[in-house]
Design an enzyme around this catalytic site. Structure first.
Site, PDB file in Angstrom:
ATOM      1  N   GLN A 159     -56.761  45.772  59.465  1.00  0.00           N
ATOM      2  CA  GLN A 159     -55.794  45.616  58.038  1.00  0.00           C
ATOM      3  C   GLN A 159     -57.150  45.834  57.074  1.00  0.00           C
ATOM      4  O   GLN A 159     -57.529  46.172  55.939  1.00  0.00           O
ATOM      5  CB  GLN A 159     -55.347  43.920  57.329  1.00  0.00           C
ATOM      6  CG  GLN A 159     -54.533  43.187  58.493  1.00  0.00           C
ATOM      7  CD  GLN A 159     -53.060  43.385  57.513  1.00  0.00           C
ATOM      8  OE1 GLN A 159     -52.875  43.882  56.600  1.00  0.00           O
ATOM      9  NE2 GLN A 159     -52.445  43.256  57.156  1.00  0.00           N
ATOM     10  N   CYS A 207     -45.809  38.339  61.269  1.00  0.00           N
ATOM     11  CA  CYS A 207     -45.311  38.326  62.794  1.00  0.00           C
ATOM     12  C   CYS A 207     -45.425  36.687  62.769  1.00  0.00           C
ATOM     13  O   CYS A 207     -45.519  36.299  64.011  1.00  0.00           O
ATOM     14  CB  CYS A 207     -46.572  38.669  63.327  1.00  0.00           C
ATOM     15  SG  CYS A 207     -46.407  40.531  63.073  1.00  0.00           S
ATOM     16  N   GLY A 228     -50.334  47.799  66.839  1.00  0.00           N
ATOM     17  CA  GLY A 228     -51.927  47.518  66.828  1.00  0.00           C
ATOM     18  C   GLY A 228     -51.638  46.153  67.568  1.00  0.00           C
ATOM     19  O   GLY A 228     -52.871  45.907  68.430  1.00  0.00           O
ATOM     20  N   THR A 229     -50.078  45.887  67.845  1.00  0.00           N
ATOM     21  CA  THR A 229     -50.509  44.918  69.378  1.00  0.00           C
ATOM     22  C   THR A 229     -50.753  45.303  70.378  1.00  0.00           C
ATOM     23  O   THR A 229     -51.187  44.132  71.085  1.00  0.00           O
ATOM     24  CB  THR A 229     -48.799  43.823  69.098  1.00  0.00           C
ATOM     25  OG1 THR A 229     -48.676  43.823  67.272  1.00  0.00           O
ATOM     26  CG2 THR A 229     -48.874  42.585  70.117  1.00  0.00           C
ATOM     27  N   ASN A 271     -55.815  38.871  57.776  1.00  0.00           N
ATOM     28  CA  ASN A 271     -54.527  39.190  57.523  1.00  0.00           C
ATOM     29  C   ASN A 271     -53.687  38.493  56.484  1.00  0.00           C
ATOM     30  O   ASN A 271     -53.027  38.788  55.626  1.00  0.00           O
ATOM     31  CB  ASN A 271     -53.139  39.617  58.801  1.00  0.00           C
ATOM     32  CG  ASN A 271     -53.390  39.395  59.814  1.00  0.00           C
ATOM     33  OD1 ASN A 271     -54.539  38.031  60.131  1.00  0.00           O
ATOM     34  ND2 ASN A 271     -52.135  37.786  59.621  1.00  0.00           N
ATOM     35  N   HIS A 280     -48.728  51.333  59.926  1.00  0.00           N
ATOM     36  CA  HIS A 280     -47.400  51.618  59.594  1.00  0.00           C
ATOM     37  C   HIS A 280     -48.350  50.544  57.797  1.00  0.00           C
ATOM     38  O   HIS A 280     -47.843  49.906  56.935  1.00  0.00           O
ATOM     39  CB  HIS A 280     -46.466  50.789  60.396  1.00  0.00           C
ATOM     40  CG  HIS A 280     -46.948  49.303  60.527  1.00  0.00           C
ATOM     41  ND1 HIS A 280     -46.237  48.212  59.896  1.00  0.00           N
ATOM     42  CD2 HIS A 280     -47.397  48.891  61.532  1.00  0.00           C
ATOM     43  CE1 HIS A 280     -46.931  46.964  59.753  1.00  0.00           C
ATOM     44  NE2 HIS A 280     -46.774  46.902  61.784  1.00  0.00           N
ATOM     45  N   THR A 332     -44.798  59.789  77.183  1.00  0.00           N
ATOM     46  CA  THR A 332     -45.120  60.566  76.397  1.00  0.00           C
ATOM     47  C   THR A 332     -45.191  60.519  74.898  1.00  0.00           C
ATOM     48  O   THR A 332     -44.567  59.553  74.460  1.00  0.00           O
ATOM     49  CB  THR A 332     -43.199  61.710  76.569  1.00  0.00           C
ATOM     50  OG1 THR A 332     -42.891  61.935  77.595  1.00  0.00           O
ATOM     51  CG2 THR A 332     -43.685  62.895  76.119  1.00  0.00           C
ATOM     52  N   SER A 353     -53.625  50.469  63.317  1.00  0.00           N
ATOM     53  CA  SER A 353     -51.889  50.222  63.195  1.00  0.00           C
ATOM     54  C   SER A 353     -51.411  51.373  61.660  1.00  0.00           C
ATOM     55  O   SER A 353     -52.410  51.728  61.256  1.00  0.00           O
ATOM     56  CB  SER A 353     -51.853  49.061  63.144  1.00  0.00           C
ATOM     57  OG  SER A 353     -50.073  49.449  62.613  1.00  0.00           O
TER      58      SER A 353
HETATM   59  N1  PLP Z   1     -53.582  43.085  63.555  1.00  0.00           N
HETATM   60  C1  PLP Z   1     -52.788  42.564  62.208  1.00  0.00           C
HETATM   61  C2  PLP Z   1     -54.839  41.899  61.533  1.00  0.00           C
HETATM   62  C3  PLP Z   1     -52.056  42.220  61.605  1.00  0.00           C
HETATM   63  O1  PLP Z   1     -52.347  42.626  59.771  1.00  0.00           O
HETATM   64  C4  PLP Z   1     -50.621  43.231  62.751  1.00  0.00           C
HETATM   65  C5  PLP Z   1     -49.472  43.426  61.934  1.00  0.00           C
HETATM   66  O2  PLP Z   1     -49.400  42.174  60.435  1.00  0.00           O
HETATM   67  C6  PLP Z   1     -51.365  43.316  64.136  1.00  0.00           C
HETATM   68  C7  PLP Z   1     -52.127  42.902  64.258  1.00  0.00           C
HETATM   69  C8  PLP Z   1     -49.732  44.233  64.475  1.00  0.00           C
HETATM   70  O3  PLP Z   1     -49.534  45.246  64.326  1.00  0.00           O
HETATM   71  P1  PLP Z   1     -48.253  46.163  64.746  1.00  0.00           P
HETATM   72  O4  PLP Z   1     -47.638  45.438  63.540  1.00  0.00           O
HETATM   73  O5  PLP Z   1     -48.846  47.193  64.549  1.00  0.00           O
HETATM   74  O6  PLP Z   1     -48.349  45.704  66.057  1.00  0.00           O
END
Ligand code: PLP
Length: 379
Positions: free
Chosen positions: A175, A317, A70-71, A145, A196, A232, A194
């Site tokens: 989220q 994070c 997601g980042t 989040n 996970h 890849t 994302s």
């Molecule tokens: N954006 C939100 C709202 C999140 O909650 C998170 C993860 O905690 C992310 C982005 C980051 O996603 P990733 O862990 O896949 O980089």
């Protein structure tokens, strides 16, 4: 051990992993290879793409670029398109967006930040007042989040485009995807997801984009992902993401109601004299943020861990952040003391009613014990 930190990450879905297993053990080929096995993987990736996309968007109007998380999706959206004039975001964003805006500022783009309301949603009128003819990019997260607050991103995107049709509108949907019922309106240009957070693997994500939006390449190389993001493909990660998401979307509405019941049951089992509820009832049922009155959230977290309950104090994070207080709670207008006591309980579709009951009992015990130790009087 009871795990209620599912907003940080969720347990990988074992059925999805088993279904995708053959992409490691037998079909480990490079999807760009010219022999039949390579082509066959391209068609598997195509069906994963289409199922992940059609769950939230019209596949004739949107497409998706696989990324590493997601980042990365947020970085790709922001650094590719927020390059001139001013760019706007909200005070509630995850660091995967807010840190990009800090960097944009360093690069000379004027950055504006819209405040939050008391319930954690962005103040839409204030956000709109920041949009002018020089605005090139706006990023508003879908589900917060930390709080679970749900922004009406379709409505916000429509109003922004009515004011300035040239604005590119992005939303961090990490989220929300697989948890909140919605379909993307055509006014949303970019949407990050994302794997996970819904039973897929860490290190797999996607950026959903409006087909007609021209996006420059973000990672250069072999030209995968239609040249936008070379490298890849992580076939196992992508396929297991699609299988896990398929399950989530199939039962999304029932799960939403069930988890909402758990969130309310959890809250009802606590002594309201000992906690402030910060997450609103209208937010995502998967996230409940509370503040333990007069206590530090981090201490509550560690004591709960010792008694077999894993919870969070906010974004995993931002655990490296220099500030002591939960910045989203402060941005919602709460005091430093309330922000200091913040703890986040986050559920998943695997959570059971028994776990909810036991977890609330552990949290109550921890807080009672700490309050006695610190001699905090009942109010
Ligand atoms: N954006 C939100 C709202 C999140 O909650 C998170 C993860 O905690 C992310 C982005 C980051 O996603 P990733 O862990 O896949 O980089």
């Amino acid at each position: 051990m009871i795990y209620l930190d599912n907003a940080a990450t969720t347990k990988p879905n074992e059925r999805a992993m088993a279904r995708a297993q053959n992409f490691i053990t037998e079909r480990y080929f490079n999807p760009s290879a010219k022999y039949r096995e390579g082509y066959a993987l391209q068609s598997e990736l195509k069906s994963a793409r289409s199922s992940l996309l059609s769950a939230v968007a019209d596949p004739t109007a949107f497409e998706c670029v696989f990324t590493s998380c997601g980042t990365e999706s947020n970085n790709q959206a922001i650094f590719s398109l927020a390059r001139r004039g001013n760019a706007i975001t909200t005070a509630g964003e995850h660091s995967a967006v807010s840190a990009c805006f800090a960097e944009l500022k360093q690069r000379g783009v004027e950055c504006r930040v819209a405040p939050l309301q008391r319930d954690g949603r962005v103040d839409v009128e204030k956000l709109l007042s920041l949009v002018d003819e020089k605005t090139s990019f706006v990023s508003v997260m879908h589900v917060n989040n930390e709080m679970g607050a749900i922004n009406d991103i379709n409505g916000i995107a429509k109003r922004i485009k009515a004011k300035n049709p040239r604005v590119i509108f992005h939303s961090d949907g990490v989220q929300a995807y697989g948890k909140i019922p919605f379909k993307l309106a055509k006014e949303v240009d970019l949407y990050s997801v994302s794997a996970h957070k819904l039973g897929g693997l860490k290190g797999v994500g996607a950026l959903i984009k409006r087909k007609s939006l021209v996006l420059p390449a973000y990672i250069y190389g072999g030209g995968q992902e239609r040249g936008l993001r070379s490298g890849t493909e992580n076939v196992f990660g992508i396929m297991s993401f699609a299988y896990a998401a398929e399950e989530k979307f199939a039962t999304l509405k029932q799960d939403y109601e069930r988890i909402k019941g758990y969130r309310e049951a959890f809250w009802s089992a606590l002594n309201p004299q000992h906690f402030d509820r910060i997450s609103s009832q209208e937010g995502s049922p998967y996230i409940l943020t509370l503040s333990a009155k007069g206590l530090r959230g981090e201490i509550v977290l560690h004591m709960a861990e010792d008694k077999g309950l894993l919870i969070g104090t906010g974004s995993a994070c931002s655990s490296n952040a220099k500030t002591r207080y939960n910045k989203v709670v402060l941005a919602m207008g709460y005091s430093e003391q309330v922000a200091d006591g913040a703890i986040r309980i986050s559920f998943s579709t695997d959570t059971t009613a028994e776990e909810v009951e036991a977890a609330a009992a552990i949290l109550s015990d921890v807080v009672n014990e700490l309050r006695t130790r610190m001699n905090i009087k009942e109010s």
